[in-house]
Design an enzyme around this catalytic site. Structure first.
Site, PDB file in Angstrom:
ATOM      1  N   HIS A  59       0.835  -1.216   0.000  1.00 39.18           N
ATOM      2  CA  HIS A  59       0.000   0.000   0.000  1.00 39.18           C
ATOM      3  C   HIS A  59       0.867   1.262   0.000  1.00 39.18           C
ATOM      4  O   HIS A  59       0.420   2.310   0.467  1.00 39.18           O
ATOM      5  CB  HIS A  59      -0.945   0.041   1.219  1.00 39.18           C
TER       6      HIS A  59
ATOM      7  N   SER B 219      15.822  21.578 -16.113  1.00 35.74           N
ATOM      8  CA  SER B 219      14.649  22.420 -16.333  1.00 35.74           C
ATOM      9  C   SER B 219      15.093  23.716 -16.995  1.00 35.74           C
ATOM     10  O   SER B 219      16.180  24.220 -16.715  1.00 35.74           O
ATOM     11  CB  SER B 219      13.981  22.712 -14.992  1.00 35.74           C
TER      12      SER B 219
ATOM     13  N   LYS C 198      17.038  21.801 -10.840  1.00 37.35           N
ATOM     14  CA  LYS C 198      16.354  20.542 -11.124  1.00 37.35           C
ATOM     15  C   LYS C 198      17.145  19.539 -11.944  1.00 37.35           C
ATOM     16  O   LYS C 198      17.916  19.886 -12.828  1.00 37.35           O
ATOM     17  CB  LYS C 198      15.018  20.823 -11.818  1.00 37.35           C
TER      18      LYS C 198
ATOM     19  N   GLU D 292      10.138   8.550 -16.728  1.00 39.93           N
ATOM     20  CA  GLU D 292       8.815   9.176 -16.900  1.00 39.93           C
ATOM     21  C   GLU D 292       8.252   8.883 -18.290  1.00 39.93           C
ATOM     22  O   GLU D 292       7.078   8.557 -18.457  1.00 39.93           O
ATOM     23  CB  GLU D 292       8.919  10.702 -16.736  1.00 39.93           C
TER      24      GLU D 292
END
Ligand code: ARG
Length: 467
Positions: free
Chosen positions: A156, A277, A283, A290
């Site tokens: 979970h 970024s 970043k 992704e």
């Protein structure tokens, strides 16, 4: 020269129809396979006395010239010639004259295109097995380096029980092993020759299908000529295996994205596999996992697309079936792209062992083990569960972890506690207590890695025979 099938027609094709029905824009990817199939077919026509040997030699030389020209990018494919099959034939005839027209004897584009697809997928499936194998090697390498690294295991997405990071990685090795085995198994159904089925019913010429199969190294020929030209199961099967592979990659991707976030900080992907970024200078984004997660959608889409194309299609060939190609090419490219990046990305991933340790020390994932301890002292498990639940609640209220409790505090909850509990609760003890086959104990995971290495060498053997 007009259309190869122009005889029956009195008008030119509307140019929009040419464009709409042509597949040359994408099936030119089958040029190598198309010519490979034609070379075997014409060799058989010679052997069976259907085309004179001297014409066979001319046609073979011509096909070789056309192939060389295609490889050098010297052939301009034409939409008016519809597909790769007729583009090759047109160019062959331009090269060697009307004798080139004998190539298509005893054959149809219907059995020809099916043959091309079988040849194409056979090769790609073997290459994909090789790429999955490389990824397994990277995972096993990281598992070997992390045989002493403990992380919280989750259910979970809540901390459940501590496990070896190596054990977690080896789960993916098992998943990709099933993928490899599925692809290997599908090879049996891909490696079947449709050629000789003609348009749908067979051919009046005394051809030898088994001779063609032998030359093209197919294990078998299709038993039924209608099935041979109508069957696209092998592509559906490939797309569904590809979907499962992407599903596995997307689960690993999701974990990599989570683990590389500041909140987890369990791993760091190598700079070579991340991007920055345009606005936020600090970043470092995990774009590769992704995008693999995202591209899983198009692979599922390709599977649904082809299943839907084939739904309710009457036998035998229908033009609808030309829609089998783009989704297959796209799926092969998507899978290859993902796997080629994943193997080195996993191999170069930095594992933040101290951060993982911190996470393990600051949780209650050893709670099951004190319950088991009380069971060992004779308390029924259900009561032990209750006792430990209360102990954990006390810890949370006091801002403590189980290992921080004094013996007095422990005994408030049960007189059965004694000093050995502190050893029982150590993450190493907890992990190594799960010493069952397939469990997370160090010895078990070391064995799992050995079994993984055996699988690697079995795949290498298969690859030596199939690539
Ligand atoms: N371009 C066609 C395809 O990909 C080749 C087979 C065409 N056969 C036909 N009878 N029109 O399916």
């Amino acid at each position: 020269m007009g259309k190869l099938w122009g005889g029956r027609f009195t008008k030119q094709t509307n140019h929009l129809v040419d464009e709409y029905t042509a597949s040359i824009g994408f099936d030119q990817a089958l040029a190598e396979e198309d010519i490979q199939g034609s070379l075997a077919h014409v060799t058989m026509l010679g052997k069976c006395g259907i085309v004179p040997q001297e014409d066979v030699e001319t046609i073979k030389a011509g096909l070789q010239t056309v192939l060389d020209k295609i490889r050098r990018g010297e052939i301009e494919f034409s939409v008016a010639d519809e597909d790769i099959h007729m583009n090759v034939e047109k160019n062959l005839i331009a090269e060697i004259g009307p004798v080139g027209g004998k190539l298509h004897t005893g054959r149809s584009r219907n059995d020809q295109v099916a043959t091309d697809m079988h040849l194409y997928l056979r090769k790609r499936v073997a290459l994909l097995v090789g790429m999955l194998h490389e990824l397994q090697k990277s995972l096993i390498g990281q598992a070997r380096d992390n045989l002493d690294t403990i992380i919280p295991g989750y259910t979970h997405l809540q901390r459940a029980q501590p496990i070896l990071f190596a054990h977690h990685l080896m789960a993916y090795v098992s998943m990709f092993q099933r993928d490899i085995e599925r692809l290997m198994d599908s090879y049996k159904r891909i490696n079947v020759l449709p050629l000789g089925a003609g348009a749908l019913a067979g051919t009046t010429f005394p051809i030898d299908r088994h001779f063609v199969a032998e030359q093209l190294q197919f294990d078998r020929v299709y038993e039924n000529s209608l099935d041979a030209v109508s069957d696209r199961d092998f592509i559906v099967e490939f797309l569904s295996h590809a979907s499962i592979i992407m599903m596995h990659l997307s689960r690993l991707s999701e974990e990599l994205v989570l683990w590389s976030s500041t909140e987890f900080n369990f791993i760091e992907l190598d700079d070579a596999f991340c991007t920055g970024s345009s606005i936020m200078p600090q970043k470092k984004n995990p774009d590769v996992p992704e995008l693999v997660r995202g591209k899983t959608g198009r692979v599922y889409g390709n599977l649904m697309g082809l299943l839907t194309v084939l739904k309710s299609l009457p036998l035998a060939y229908n033009k609808d079936m030309q829609e089998d190609k783009e989704g297959m090419f796209d799926t092969v490219a998507t899978l290859e792209g993902a796997l080629q990046l994943f193997a080195p990305m996993i191999a170069t991933m930095k594992v933040n062992k101290s951060r993982m340790r911190e996470a393990v020390n600051q949780d209650f994932s050893n709670a099951t083990d004190i319950a088991d301890f009380l069971v060992g002292k004779g308390l029924p498990f259900r009561q032990a569960h209750e006792v430990i639940g209360k102990t954990v609640l006390y810890c949370i209220q006091q801002g403590k972890y189980l290992l921080d409790l004094t013996m007095e505090e422990f005994q408030q909850f049960s007189p059965l506690f004694d000093d050995t509990i502190y050893e029982v609760l150590r993450p190493e003890t907890v992990v190594n207590a799960r010493n069952v086959y397939g469990g997370t104990a160090t010895d078990q995971v070391a064995e799992a890695i050995k079994r993984g290495e055996v699988l690697l060498s079995m795949t290498e053997q298969w690859l030596a025979e199939h690539v």
